[in-house]
Design an enzyme around this catalytic site. Structure first.
Site, PDB file in Angstrom:
ATOM      1  N   GLU A  41       0.860  -1.191   0.000  1.00  0.00           N
ATOM      2  CA  GLU A  41       0.000   0.000   0.000  1.00  0.00           C
ATOM      3  C   GLU A  41       0.892   1.235   0.000  1.00  0.00           C
ATOM      4  OE1 GLU A  41      -2.356   2.489   3.426  1.00  0.00           O
ATOM      5  OE2 GLU A  41      -2.372   0.315   3.592  1.00  0.00           O
ATOM      6  N   THR A  71      -4.553   5.915   2.772  1.00  0.00           N
ATOM      7  CA  THR A  71      -4.989   7.211   3.282  1.00  0.00           C
ATOM      8  C   THR A  71      -5.861   7.910   2.237  1.00  0.00           C
ATOM      9  OG1 THR A  71      -2.842   7.272   4.412  1.00  0.00           O
ATOM     10  CG2 THR A  71      -4.242   9.184   4.677  1.00  0.00           C
ATOM     11  N   LYS A 131     -10.091  -2.485   8.303  1.00  0.00           N
ATOM     12  CA  LYS A 131      -8.800  -2.143   8.889  1.00  0.00           C
ATOM     13  C   LYS A 131      -9.011  -1.779  10.358  1.00  0.00           C
ATOM     14  CE  LYS A 131      -5.496   1.705   8.391  1.00  0.00           C
ATOM     15  NZ  LYS A 131      -5.023   2.725   7.437  1.00  0.00           N
TER      16      LYS A 131
END
Length: 198
Positions: A41, A71, A131
């Site tokens: 990521e 993000t 998450k």
């Protein structure tokens, strides 16, 4: 649209390459892919980070691997992620507009959750993988306790994870571990991979 069950099958590591120079990010990503133990990521909070995502995505395409954008907190960032070659998106929290935009773009989305209510709302929005963030503060016990009311949810424990506690979170029920600082510091990735192989 590929789902996280496919993307993370047999891969307990999601390496988070935040604020890493492009060449080093590509090298770290290749080490992760070559290990067979992880996905990658790249958070996209700055223009330089978006360029890094594009470079890592190009390296991924050359070897049949994948990379996601992290993000991702706005609909505009979903578009940026898709344009840069990301195949999934990750966020620190739950934003239903971002969930919907990611789905519309064909990108599975991994929203951050820290409460039972957030888990519930993320599930209602169609997210089966979540998450757990910040996992280091929530603790491994949080994952065990969430298994009772939410036995089918798959969690990627993220935040404060390293070689010192990776096994604790996996034993508590994490399906994968999102690891940033412990992966990007010198020698950290090798140390973590050794723990995951043990």
């Amino acid at each position: 649209m590929t789902d996280f069950a496919t993307l993370l099958r047999g891969k307990p590591l999601m390496a988070i390459l935040r604020n890493v120079p492009i060449e080093r990010a590509v090298a770290l990503a290749e080490t992760v892919w070559d290990s067979g133990l992880g996905a990658v990521e790249v958070p996209i909070q700055t223009p330089e980070a978006a360029r890094c995502l594009r470079a890592v995505a190009s390296a991924a395409a050359a070897r049949g691997a994948v990379v996601g954008a992290g993000t991702v907190v706005t609909v505009e960032q979903v578009r940026l992620a898709a344009d840069a070659g990301a195949v999934f998106t990750v966020a620190p929290g739950l934003d239903l507009d971002v969930v919907a935009a990611s789905a519309a773009a064909g990108l599975p989305h991994l929203p951050g959750v820290a409460t039972p209510s957030e888990v519930h709302h993320a599930r209602k929005a169609g997210c089966d993988w979540l998450k757990a963030f910040p996992a280091g503060s929530l603790g491994a016990g949080w994952l065990r306790e969430m298994r009772g009311p939410f036995p089918d949810v798959r969690f990627v424990a993220t935040g404060g994870i390293g070689a010192h506690n990776a096994r604790d979170f996996l034993a508590a029920g994490a399906d994968a571990l999102g690891v940033g600082g412990a992966v990007t510091r010198e020698g950290g990735l090798a140390e973590l991979l050794a723990v995951l192989r043990a």
